[in-house]
Scaffold this active site. Structure first.
Site, mmCIF file in Angstrom:
data_model
loop_
_atom_site.group_PDB
_atom_site.id
_atom_site.type_symbol
_atom_site.label_atom_id
_atom_site.label_comp_id
_atom_site.label_asym_id
_atom_site.label_seq_id
_atom_site.Cartn_x
_atom_site.Cartn_y
_atom_site.Cartn_z
ATOM 1 C CE1 TYR A 142 -3.402 -2.795 0.777
ATOM 2 C CE2 TYR A 142 -4.609 -0.766 1.198
ATOM 3 C CZ TYR A 142 -4.601 -2.119 0.939
ATOM 4 O OH TYR A 142 -5.785 -2.802 0.865
ATOM 5 C CE LYS A 195 2.396 -17.753 -2.813
ATOM 6 N NZ LYS A 195 1.442 -18.867 -2.953
ATOM 7 C CG ASP A 227 -1.476 -20.234 -1.689
ATOM 8 O OD1 ASP A 227 -0.913 -20.212 -0.569
ATOM 9 O OD2 ASP A 227 -0.977 -20.816 -2.680
ATOM 10 C CG ASP A 251 -7.948 -5.057 1.724
ATOM 11 O OD1 ASP A 251 -8.903 -4.587 2.365
ATOM 12 O OD2 ASP A 251 -7.892 -5.037 0.480
ATOM 13 C CG ASP A 255 -13.560 -7.587 2.065
ATOM 14 O OD1 ASP A 255 -13.269 -6.834 3.014
ATOM 15 O OD2 ASP A 255 -14.127 -7.189 1.026
HETATM 16 C C1 IPM Z 1 -10.381 -1.617 4.125
HETATM 17 C C2 IPM Z 1 -10.632 -0.996 2.781
HETATM 18 C C3 IPM Z 1 -9.505 -0.019 2.449
HETATM 19 C C4 IPM Z 1 -8.208 -0.801 2.430
HETATM 20 C C5 IPM Z 1 -9.693 0.791 1.160
HETATM 21 C C6 IPM Z 1 -11.000 1.544 1.148
HETATM 22 C C7 IPM Z 1 -8.541 1.719 0.910
HETATM 23 O O1 IPM Z 1 -10.768 -1.980 1.804
HETATM 24 O O2 IPM Z 1 -10.287 -0.870 5.116
HETATM 25 O O3 IPM Z 1 -10.289 -2.834 4.210
HETATM 26 O O4 IPM Z 1 -7.860 -1.394 1.404
HETATM 27 O O5 IPM Z 1 -7.516 -0.821 3.452
HETATM 28 MG MG MG Z 2 -10.784 -3.951 2.618
#
Ligand code: IPM
Ligand code: MG
Length: 364
Positions: A142, A195, A227, A251, A255
């Site tokens: 990032y 990884k 993975d 990240d 999710d």
């Molecule tokens: C998160 C989001 C952010 C990230 C984006 C919006 C920049 O996906 O907080 O997980 O990638 O960190």
């Molecule tokens: Mg995110």
């Protein structure tokens, strides 16, 4: 009476709706537990671009630095999609994380008994899920330099773009140390995700984890390639306790973890540094498709506010109180649209953002 300075950064999309509801919950809990909150509002993301042509204005950073806790909604939306990466709303979020040094991102994912059927996975797989993902937040791909796009080539097909994945021992050490502390407060199991069969940064990461492990013999340490970790999180999610990992992997896996608990709409997060200051935000994004329709789930923002009370204001009882009210609300069967059963509970009418927050407040 104890007093705290709180900065609210609603941001974009559903951000303003969910932070407004979290703000109401904070006002109620302050009254009940007898502390005083001085609430300020600030701009970040697209809202800040519209006003100041800057996704993270200096004023926002200055007020944030003086606040005891910062509660952020979400950033981004189609309105700003055409902008170059460096000027997008997301840059505002990345800058506040990085400039204020919030390197440790705690993303807990715990299944609520009453939401057992909200996950697309079978409930016997997810019913005991209680995971803490500790994501490195201010380094890695990032932020690595150099980054960019080379357009000097004559032929279009020779264009290339590049990012840098870089981690220092210090960056890894400070995060992994917190991961061991977290594991000791939980079930003493730490899984480091990397990884290391491909990336030098991951080889260093693994070395540091193994070195620190010697100081924490009570913690069982395992390593997974990212993975495989994604696969194991779906195959046997209840086998995980604390996961520690770099920025991008965290990240993605957070999710994935959202679907284990049923919806990203209930996942809170805390981003901390060495002092107790913190940035608190839902894991979900700005959801422009449902923005302004009173359909968003305010629970991730409300639970993020609870994390703020616990980690930055040291108000554990008040934090517990909010979390208990959320559990009670979900137990009562009330659901926002994102939480309806996967098996299609067609009789159930989803409740709106305001109404769901109201139910939480009534349960306080
Ligand atoms: C998160 C989001 C952010 C990230 C984006 C919006 C920049 O996906 O907080 O997980 O990638 O960190
Ligand atoms: Mg995110």
């Amino acid at each position: 009476m104890k007093e705290f300075n709180i900065l609210l950064l609603p941001g974009d999309g559903i951000g303003p709706e969910v932070t407004a509801q979290a703000e109401l919950v904070l006002q109620h809990i302050a009254e009940i537990h007898k502390f005083n909150l001085r609430l300020k509002h600030g701009l970040i993301g697209g809202a800040a671009i519209d006003e100041h042509n800057d996704p993270c204005p200096q004023e926002t950073l200055a007020v944030a630095e003086e606040s005891d806790g910062i509660l952020l909604g979400a950033v981004g939306g189609p309105k700003w999609d055409g902008l170059p990466l460096n000027e997008r709303p997301e840059k505002g979020l990345l800058r506040i994380r990085s400039e204020l040094g919030f390197f440790a991102n705690y993303r807990p994912a715990k299944v609520y008994a009453s939401l057992a059927n909200a996950s697309p996975l079978r409930s016997e797989l997810t019913k005991d899920v209680d995971i803490l993902i500790l994501r490195e937040l201010t380094g890695g791909l990032y932020f690595g330099e150099p980054r960019g796009r080379d357009t000097s080539a004559d032929a279009v097909e020779d264009t290339f773009a590049y990012n840098t994945l870089r981690y220092s021992r210090k960056e890894i050490e400070r995060l992994v140390t917190l991961a061991f502390t977290a594991a000791k407060q939980r079930d003493n199991r730490l899984c480091s995700v990397d990884k290391a069969n491909v990336l030098e940064t991951s080889v260093l990461w693994r070395e540091v984890v193994n070195e620190l492990a010697k100081d924490h013999p009570e913690v069982t340490v395992s390593h997974l390639y990212v993975d495989n970790a994604a696969m194991q999180l779906v195959r046997a999610p209840a086998s995980f306790d604390v996961i520690v990992t770099e920025n991008l992997f965290g990240d993605i896996l957070s999710d994935l973890a959202a679907q284990l608990v049923g919806s990203i709409g209930i996942l809170p997060s805390a981003s901390l540094r060495k002092d107790s200051k913190g940035l608190y935000e839902p894991v979900h994004g700005s959801a422009p498709d449902i923005a302004g329709k009173n359909q968003a789930n305010p629970l991730a923002a409300i639970l993020s506010a609870a994390m703020m009370l616990r980690y930055s204001l040291q108000l554990d009882e008040a934090a517990d109180h909010i979390e208990a009210a959320v559990t009670k609300t979900l137990d009562s069967g009330i659901r926002s649209a994102d939480l309806l059963d996967q098996d299609g509970d067609s009789n159930k009418q989803p409740i709106g953002c305001k109404e769901l927050a109201e139910a939480v407040i009534n349960n306080l």
